[in-house]
Design a protein around this motif. Sequence first.
Motif: not given
Lengths: 485, 485
Positions: B205-216, B220-225, B227-238
């Motif tokens: 939760f907290r680390t994904i929260c930090s990633t979301v914080d970068k949206l400003d 979105w494409e980079d934030v998603k990357k 989430m998926v590549n660095e934080k290990g979420l599946s594409e679906d979840v992202a």
Amino acid sequence: MTYDCFLFRRLFALFYRRRVPLPPPAGLILRLQLRLTDYNPKQMAIREKVFNIIISCFKRHGAETIDSPVFELKETLTGKYGEDSKLIYDLKDQGGELLSLRYDLTVPFARYLAMNKITNIKRYHIAKVYRRDNPAMTRGRYREFYQCDFDIAGQYDAMIPDAECLKIVYEILNELDLGDFRIKVNDRRILDGMFAVCGVPDEKFRTICSTVDKLDKMAWEDVKKEMVNEKGLSEDVADRIGEYVSMQGGQDLAERLLQDPKLSQNKQACAGLTDMKLLFSYLELFQVTDKVVFDLSLARGLDYYTGVIYEAILSQTIPALVSTPAEQNGADEAGVSVGSVAGGGRYDGLVGMFDPKGRKVPCVGVSIGIERIFSIMEQKASSEKVRTTETQVLVASAQKNLLEERLKLTNALWNEGIKAEVLYKKNPKLLSQLQHCEETGIPLVAILGEQELKDGVVKLRNVVSREEVDVPRADLVDEIKKRTL
Amino acid sequence: MTYDCFLFRRLFALFYRRRVPLPPPAGLILRLQLRLTDYNPKQMAIREKVFNIIISCFKRHGAETIDSPVFELKETLTGKYGEDSKLIYDLKDQGGELLSLRYDLTVPFARYLAMNKITNIKRYHIAKVYRRDNPAMTRGRYREFYQCDFDIAGQYDAMIPDAECLKIVYEILNELDLGDFRIKVNDRRILDGMFAVCGVPDEKFRTICSTVDKLDKMAWEDVKKEMVNEKGLSEDVADRIGEYVSMQGGQDLAERLLQDPKLSQNKQACAGLTDMKLLFSYLELFQVTDKVVFDLSLARGLDYYTGVIYEAILSQTIPALVSTPAEQNGADEAGVSVGSVAGGGRYDGLVGMFDPKGRKVPCVGVSIGIERIFSIMEQKASSEKVRTTETQVLVASAQKNLLEERLKLTNALWNEGIKAEVLYKKNPKLLSQLQHCEETGIPLVAILGEQELKDGVVKLRNVVSREEVDVPRADLVDEIKKRTL
């Protein structure tokens, strides 16, 4: 209390000054160990009042203000404070420049002038400075405290800015209403001339000066002993100094000393005495001579003074204050004796120490011993209720389900510049709303009820007199302003 | 320039921000290295104006103020700032407790409440905080800067104090006149609920929260990357997160999401959304909804938030400011993205961390990004003349040998509360006296001459219009007051 909890409380107690009252003996010991403090809202309200008086005075005299970082390069502070240098706080070397916390505001001011090539300015600076506990000291003092400095830099005609500094001390002490006071004045050149004609060897001027500085705390006999036994003066020389340092007066004393067969032969002393005469003539115009005394025993500690020096002392001592850390700190803060609340003088050489070409900028200034003043004001206010907010009105209701109406009215008042509060409860009791006003000193309550809403009025209640009157909604803002001028 | 002198200037230049203009490329490099700064009188005058607006607003809302030492026990700060802890300044161990410089005002506030067992207070605190340079950072920032915090502590009915914090941000940004702005609002519980229903594992939760914080700052494409590549979420979840975080609205959005088939099943999210609806109903009463947006992409960096979070962003960017250290600092200061000038939220758990029994005190607060605001105001004022004193009148003379008369009149004006200056010269030229007024913006000159003294008048000159009129000595104070209201 569990052991962990006990440890935790000890830790806090050691570090911060406790706000809870303690039984006398334990409390005293504890307080003496405590050297840092938070300021609660009551203390801050008193501080704000003191600051306002002082800043108004500085502004009335046309001063600007500057600020400097609390960090200074370690080198900047080195060699400026003599043996007090051991009290300087250094930052840990975490990679980067070696930094220290500022020890006073005078050295940063001199550094600022040299760095920016400023040759004249009249500025005030109110900020915190930092001093480490001297582990050898038995009495505690705060390690962080405010200084409050006013200085005039520039090449001007003699004694005019010096006289203004004294006028400022006079105005501030008068306005703060701390009782009677005196301002002692002397001149480093007169002291040096006096030492010379008494037969003190040149190299002992500064150390004898430090001994003379103790005259406000020690009897002459003890001071003389120190001169003879510790500093190696002959009894003769010490006695000659003793004669001079017992002298006090005004312009007349300066005139008399200019005729003194020995002093009149010394160039330094003559220059100092001539300026002293001139200073008093300006002080006369400024109508402050009733409190100013030319006192040959005033020496002041710091090395950097080059001309006029002065120190203000309250006549009345406030017994309850004696031996609290704050009081000792207050005294320390201006670098002067207990009882002193302001001090300063002329330092024409300090800026040149920071200029690559050694260009001098003459300066004269004063430091208000504000921590001691705070202590006295707090003491005076200890039994009084001091308001810590400026809220003019509380928006309240006697009935349930009126939160929205309360918020709406509060919002309207804020938008009109009225200082207003509302309790953060959906359905607060009227009694608790009135209690909040009594506790915090809010003078008015704007009460809303179904009937008032229907009638387009607000019931305005005076908290003290409990008198209530219906005020049409449209007149409310004016009515509140009128009543809380 | 000698080598010594060169070294000396380098040293200063490295340490302090230079005031002298430098040619662009060299200057830029130099400025980026400089991380401490003095404030000159013009900057201080601008700061004073900004502080006055902000403090007036805080007082209008019934806040008291407290102060805390710049030192905190090292332990107090440990474990509060996550990986930013490496930016904490430690004091050198010179014997005694291990001390650090405060990193923000929130942790000292929480420590103060716990230590003094205060369960409700509305306070503001304006003070300097300290952060070490991160050696890995390429962009410079000041190591000392002001924070300006307003917080409400206490157990109250939901969302009322939270709404007041947003009202305060709205009032301050309006009054500072910095152009259009928006206040984004979200809630940590909504974020957490959203992560849960999207399928993010609890521990992320907290680390994904930090990633979301970068949206400003990132698409979105980079934030998603990330989430998926660095934080290990599946594409679906992202992608599911992506849908939510693109949503913006007001009370209507909160209502719609309460009907969302997934979110409505999550207890946390429902609590957050219900409060969000309530918050907007209060914001409506406070007439601030035109600037407030419920924005699901707002995450904010700090760990300690437990409920509502918010951030104010100026719409208009000021190009000249981009890439100055001050601007980056301003952004950093509130811990938020460039463009942000205020931020805060609810932190109900922090005080409990300092209480031996873990007793919680719910808190909500806001920090005004005052350094960034100073930069913008300085930029706006860069071509303007800003008065650095408040002097109303200069006492002058056109003839020689009138120093005493000038001092006497100046003294009389001071005693009447008039802000007056006099040049510290025996016989200044009238021209240089008038120039002093023009340079410093003094609006009036009181001119004394033999004739005026004889007639019992003073020639009062308007510096701008050059118009002169004889005013009887007895009417002078009133005339000056009337003309300088």
